[in-house]
Design an enzyme around this catalytic site. Structure first.
Site, PDB file in Angstrom:
ATOM      1  N   ASP A 294       0.850  -1.178   0.000  1.00 24.59           N
ATOM      2  CA  ASP A 294       0.000   0.000   0.000  1.00 24.59           C
ATOM      3  C   ASP A 294       0.901   1.249   0.000  1.00 24.59           C
ATOM      4  OD1 ASP A 294      -2.172   1.636  -0.048  1.00 24.59           O
ATOM      5  OD2 ASP A 294      -3.226   0.697   1.614  1.00 24.59           O
TER       6      ASP A 294
HETATM    7  C1  BGC Z   1      -5.014   3.176  -0.024  1.00 22.08           C
HETATM    8  C2  BGC Z   1      -5.166   2.099  -1.072  1.00 22.08           C
HETATM    9  C3  BGC Z   1      -4.986   2.682  -2.445  1.00 22.08           C
HETATM   10  C4  BGC Z   1      -3.664   3.402  -2.514  1.00 22.08           C
HETATM   11  C5  BGC Z   1      -3.394   4.012  -3.877  1.00 22.08           C
HETATM   12  C6  BGC Z   1      -3.772   4.024  -0.236  1.00 22.08           C
HETATM   13  O1  BGC Z   1      -3.742   5.132   0.605  1.00 22.08           O
HETATM   14  O2  BGC Z   1      -4.998   2.572   1.247  1.00 22.08           O
HETATM   15  O3  BGC Z   1      -6.420   1.477  -0.947  1.00 22.08           O
HETATM   16  O4  BGC Z   1      -5.090   1.687  -3.409  1.00 22.08           O
HETATM   17  O5  BGC Z   1      -3.647   4.440  -1.570  1.00 22.08           O
HETATM   18  O6  BGC Z   1      -4.173   5.093  -4.125  1.00 22.08           O
END
Ligand code: BGC
Length: 736
Positions: A294
């Site tokens: 993530d």
């Molecule tokens: C979120 C994810 C997301 C990623 C990319 C993160 O802050 O937890 O769910 O896919 O950002 O945008």
């Protein structure tokens, strides 16, 4: 210039004009040949890459203007040669193509970039939020919505979506409860499969599909107190029998990628968790796709206190099993030194790079690195897309209460009141990708006016804002209510109150909204409450004031029309809750499949109800369905055999309707305490007025009666099992 150098230049020039280098036949590398298998192409390409080239492939950065609530406004248009992937924030393919071209101009081997984006519930055609989608119990519609999203996204320059989110979530205070499919592991699993099939189609190549990403592996839905990014404490048993279930189902369905979560479980962050990322995911389940971390999750290992610096963080995450580092460049900056120091073996680098290259080959990016640029009108918001959107919105809304047949509306003098009544923006819902307010086809008020036609009188008053203390609109609201025959009060949450980093301490609506309802109710007219929100709500003070309640969720761009159809009776509601509504926030956690209590009749709250206000599976219709007794094809069964249970359902009301039959199983005596009931199968069908239909659940003991222990091993114990539908129950005996 030597001959060799000239050939290289020629190859590079060809890459620049389309990414398909033309090598003289005898020098055409295997990896350039689309008729070779992906494995052969990956091995060949890998053998030609330097360590630095490999390491760059393991990093993802951002491109365009970020609309993630967390990092809103962050813009990047710089280009880092050789990087593996970007998160692509733009709404059309122009910038993608420009950056892809730059990359292919400099890439020695012509390796195309991979572009990902969070397409959570639609790209531009915005569907209901996933939590709402699960209340439709219509996996085929969800599959279709993901197929639409995939097409719009791919044609706009996105190869890969970070969706579906399949974190089992039982705490509505957590803002991301909106992004998943509710409280039940099996339900999350079924919709994970539907989403993967919809996004990926039969093949990842072409303009109709994107790679899916199961996230956030695992346990993120259990953030303590519903506070985002917090630690989680999940027992090994719960991990296996609840949180891992949807992931296993999604992987079996062929999900191309998976995202590791932010949270730790009992002290080990998911992004540095070798057990989960390697032993379970790779060794036990045989997952061969890409694991992306993530956003900044590698660097955050420092905040979580398991790494002293970025280098240690890189080492831990990479050696645990993460392949692609999202955003923080820890892999880019440190993997080379870690290899030199012998802390990271080259074989591990190769396996991670191989998976990323394989994904690029499967997506057809080597043959087709650019997105064909088409105007909006041919790419997004097509009538057929909106049609899927309409159906899904209609089927996901839940009629929670309907006293004395208040709905459908019979009266044509209707007051529409409340902060949500004439609001378009919040119908889009949380994290709505490239959705735009101007795409929303009318507010609730506008749609209800159109639905009821010129002979109806539909009036409007806002009454109050979503929150705050301004009561100055109450008087007008009462006046409008007084002159009407029935009042539709539209309350709820702003879209920004759900999603990432959007936790709330209570499930209650802001006091001002509750007050508005109480004021309007004083006029003594029948009150229909319409709710638009991204989590279950605390309705204890509100519910007694209402004659009918419709949960419309955050329904997307045609949600207003879908709701108007339900209010008028043109559409018969068929949604049922995929998440429990407690009476009070203090009841959390409250979910249907808790384990059996030591004293089932005691241990209740002294001051408040212990049971939910609306339980999992609750949802009314304008018709009535009568269930016959459950019929068994046999009452004993052995391993390896199948057994059928049937139930006859009759539409005994006055209109056609759709009914979902939920099949639950219970193992009353087992070597470990099991849930009071577990959903194992569901089916939704249309049943015409007066018609009876037989629903069937074919029990496969290995699949439906077994349980998984805290090491992930499946057991099947002989003995009695209950199969349940509503209040009907039969016993079956599993023989030795
Ligand atoms: C979120 C994810 C997301 C990623 C990319 C993160 O802050 O937890 O769910 O896919 O950002 O945008």
């Amino acid at each position: 210039m030597t001959m060799k150098r000239m050939k290289t230049l020629l190859a590079v020039a060809c890459l620049a004009c389309g990414g398909t280098a033309v090598f003289p036949a005898e020098e055409q590398p295997l990896y350039r040949n689309p008729s070779e298998s992906v494995e052969v192409r990956v091995a060949d390409l890998l053998s030609r890459m330097t360590l630095q080239e490999k390491i760059l492939q393991l990093n993802q950065y951002i491109l365009g203007e970020n609309s993630n609530v967390n990092n809103i406004g962050e813009i990047n248009s710089s280009f880092i040669p050789g990087l593996g992937s970007y998160i692509y924030f733009n709404s059309d393919a122009r910038l993608r193509n420009e950056i892809q071209r730059k990359e292919l101009e400099v890439s020695r081997l012509g390796i195309p970039l991979l572009f990902g984006f969070d397409v959570i519930h639609g790209f531009r055609t915005i569907f209901p939020i996933p939590l709402a989608q699960s209340c439709s119990w219509n996996a085929d519609l969800v599959r279709q919505s993901c197929a639409v999203a995939a097409r719009e996204a791919r044609m706009s320059g996105v190869d890969w979506t970070f969706s579906p989110m399949i974190d089992v979530a039982r705490d509505g205070r957590w803002g991301r409860v909106a992004e998943g499919y509710g409280e039940d592991p099996y339900t999350n699993g079924v919709f994970a499969v539907a989403a993967v099939q919809g996004y990926q189609g039969d093949s990842l190549t072409g303009s109709g599909s994107v790679a899916a990403c199961l996230k956030h592996y695992v346990g993120y839905g259990m953030s303590q107190g519903g506070r985002d990014y917090e630690a989680t404490d999940i027992s090994a048993q719960a991990l296996w029998d609840t949180y891992l279930i949807p992931y296993e189902m999604g992987i079996r369905a062929g999900a191309a990628t998976l995202m590791s979560a932010f949270n730790d479980i009992g002290g080990t962050p998911a992004t540095a968790n070798h057990y989960l990322l390697t032993e379970v995911l790779r060794n036990k389940w045989g997952f061969s796709g890409v694991v992306v971390t993530d956003w900044n999750a590698v660097e955050q290992l420092m905040s979580q206190g398991v790494a002293a610096d970025r280098k240690e963080a890189a080492c831990k995450a990479f050696m645990a099993g993460a392949d692609l580092d999202m955003k923080d460049f820890c892999f880019k900056d440190h993997l080379e030194a870690l290899v030199t120091e012998g802390k990271v073996p080259l074989a591990r680098i190769d396996s991670a790079v191989a998976r990323i290259l394989a994904l690029k080959f499967r997506l057809g990016l080597f043959e087709q690195p650019y997105t064909v640029e088409v105007p909006d009108a041919k790419r997004v918001l097509l009538p057929a897309y909106k049609e899927v959107c309409r159906q899904l919105a209609e089927e996901s809304m839940v009629l929670l209460k309907n006293e004395a047949g208040t709905l459908p509306l019979r009266k044509k003098n209707v007051a529409v009141i409340g902060p949500m009544a004439d609001d378009r923006e919040n119908l889009l819902g949380s994290w709505s990708a490239q959705g735009r307010v101007e795409d929303v086809e009318g507010s609730i008020y506008e749609n209800l006016r159109a639905e009821l036609g010129p002979e109806a009188r539909v009036t409007y008053a806002r009454g109050c804002a979503f929150d705050g203390t301004d009561r100055s609109g109450f008087r007008e609201a009462r006046k409008v209510a007084r002159k009407a025959d029935v009042v539709v009060v539209c309350l709820g949450e702003k879209k920004s109150w759900s999603g990432e980093n959007a936790s709330r301490s209570t499930l209650a609506l802001p006091a001002i909204q509750e007050e508005l309802l109480a004021e309007v109710a004083k006029e003594g007219k029948p009150v229909v409450l319409v709710l638009s929100n991204g989590r279950p709500l605390e309705l204890c003070r509100v519910e007694p004031l209402c004659d009918a309640i419709v949960e419309m969720w955050q329904p997307g761009i045609v949600g207003g029309k879908a709701l108007a159809g339900i209010l008028s009776g043109r559409v018969n509601p068929s949604g049922k809750l995929a998440i429990t509504f407690p009476w009070f926030t203090g009841q959390i956690p409250l979910y249907y499949n808790s384990r059996q209590s030591a004293r089932p009749l005691q241990g209740k709250y002294q001051d408040q109800p212990t049971v939910p206000l609306y339980e999992f599976g609750h949802g009314l219709s304008y018709t009535s369905f009568e269930y016959g007794d459950l019929q068994l094809s046999a009452d004993t069964i052995r391993r390896g055999e199948k057994l059928k249970v049937e139930v006859r359902v009759t539409n005994t009301g006055k209109v056609d309707g759709k009914e979902t039959v939920h099949w639950f199983v219970r193992d009353p005596v087992c070597s470990i305490a099991r849930p009071v009931k577990e959903l194992k199968c569901f089916e939704k069908r249309t049943i015409r007025q007066g018609e009876s239909q037989t629903f069937c659940f074919e029990i496969d003991p290995e699949r439906d009666l077994s349980f998984v222990d805290s090491d992930g091993n499946r057991f099947l114990e002989p003995g009695t099992y209950y199969v349940m539908v509503k209040d009907k129950r039969v016993c079956i005996e599993l023989l030795e």
